[in-house]
Design an enzyme around this catalytic site. Structure first.
Site, PDB file in Angstrom:
ATOM      1  CB  SER A   1      10.775   2.627   4.446  1.00  0.00           C
ATOM      2  OG  SER A   1      11.894   3.263   3.886  1.00  0.00           O
TER       3      SER A   1
ATOM      4  CG  ASP B   1      -1.967  -0.979   1.282  1.00  0.00           C
ATOM      5  OD1 ASP B   1      -2.004  -1.825   0.371  1.00  0.00           O
ATOM      6  OD2 ASP B   1      -2.781  -0.951   2.218  1.00  0.00           O
TER       7      ASP B   1
ATOM      8  CG  HIS C   1       2.249  -8.983   0.133  1.00  0.00           C
ATOM      9  ND1 HIS C   1       1.750 -10.140   0.690  1.00  0.00           N
ATOM     10  CD2 HIS C   1       2.014  -8.001   1.056  1.00  0.00           C
ATOM     11  CE1 HIS C   1       1.217  -9.883   1.872  1.00  0.00           C
ATOM     12  NE2 HIS C   1       1.372  -8.589   2.122  1.00  0.00           N
TER      13      HIS C   1
END
Length: 281
Positions: A246, A85, A141
């Site tokens: 980050s 995200d 992911h």
């Protein structure tokens, strides 16, 4: 470079913040979590744990997992799904072995990944940089199935990577600590770089099940890489997580023929959705 950024004791602040974030003292961790929720208002409706009391520490809250199936993975064979995200802060062609940071600064691909073979293959390819804000889901992911053929940990500094820092600090991403994965997919290899930052406790790889107290132990784990039986990764599989937030940089070679027409600066992306597409011949 911003003089203030140089003067800030980033490593000390990160160490101190890590101690607080890892504390399992109930009043302290509950206060930290509630303060974060009040300031940033994250959406906990899709998290597996929805109550403050259910988290063992602030770190546990920050790396919270999502409920199953709330983020369907784009299963199209030619799609590259977003690994995180966040917001797309930079993207474009890799020209003359260089990438662009915040429209203003160029930085060196080889210094970013320290992998001569892939750096050569990436010439003329595509990079996509995604920034994770504090409210974002902080697990990383796999964007495209393949086999991990190399992993590494590089860099020493822990500057902030927020939008202000991106505009002020040249070569920010090759100054900061970062963990690199090289993945061989069907037809080409690509890179994923997870960039650390100030207050980021560690970048934890999926194959590491031990809860290390020292950052150096996680760095060693990245350099050793996964065991043979864990190198095959599928699209959507968890690869790592940030203890705090980050940036992730994706690197694809020219032969991937990546179509990025749907991207634009500051586009909000969600893990699992289609980020780009491999064009068929």
């Amino acid at each position: 470079m911003n003089i203030l950024q140089k003067l800030i004791p980033h490593h000390f602040l990160t160490f101190f913040a890590g101690k607080l974030a890892g504390s399992k003292n109930k009043p302290l961790k509950n206060a930290l979590i509630r303060t974060f929720i009040k300031v940033y208002k994250p959406d906990l409706s899709k998290a597996k744990k929805k109550r403050v009391e259910d988290y063992s520490s602030y770190n546990d809250f920050f790396i919270r997992e999502l409920e199953d199936e709330v983020r369907p993975i784009d299963a199209s064979e030619n799609s590259i799904c977003s690994p995180v995200d966040g917001s797309v802060v930079d993207f474009g062609l890799i020209k003359n072995g260089q990438l662009i940071q915040a429209k203003s600064f160029k930085y060196d691909l080889m210094e970013l990944i320290d992998h001569p073979v892939l750096a050569k293959e990436l010439s003329g390819g595509i990079f996509i940089t995604i920034y994770l804000a504090p409210t974002d889901y902080h697990r990383i992911h796999c964007p495209l199935s393949g086999d991990i053929i190399d992993s590494n940990h590089m860099g020493d500094d822990l500057y902030s990577v927020n939008l202000n820092a991106q505009n002020l600090i040249p070569s920010l991403y090759i100054k900061n600590e970062r963990a690199n994965l090289i993945i061989q997919s069907s037809g080409f290899s690509y890179g994923l770089v997870a960039v650390g930052a100030s207050i980021v406790g560690s970048i934890v790889p999926f194959w590491e099940k031990r809860d290390f107290k020292k950052r150096l132990s996680y760095k060693k784990s990245w350099r050793e890489g996964p065991k043979e039986g864990s190198k095959a990764v599928s699209k959507g599989q968890e690869l790592a997580y940030f203890k705090m937030g980050s940036t992730v940089i994706l690197l694809f070679p020219e032969i991937a023929k990546l179509n990025i027409n749907s991207l634009y600066l500051n586009k909000t992306v969600k893990f699992g959705e289609k980020l780009a597409e491999i064009e068929s011949d």
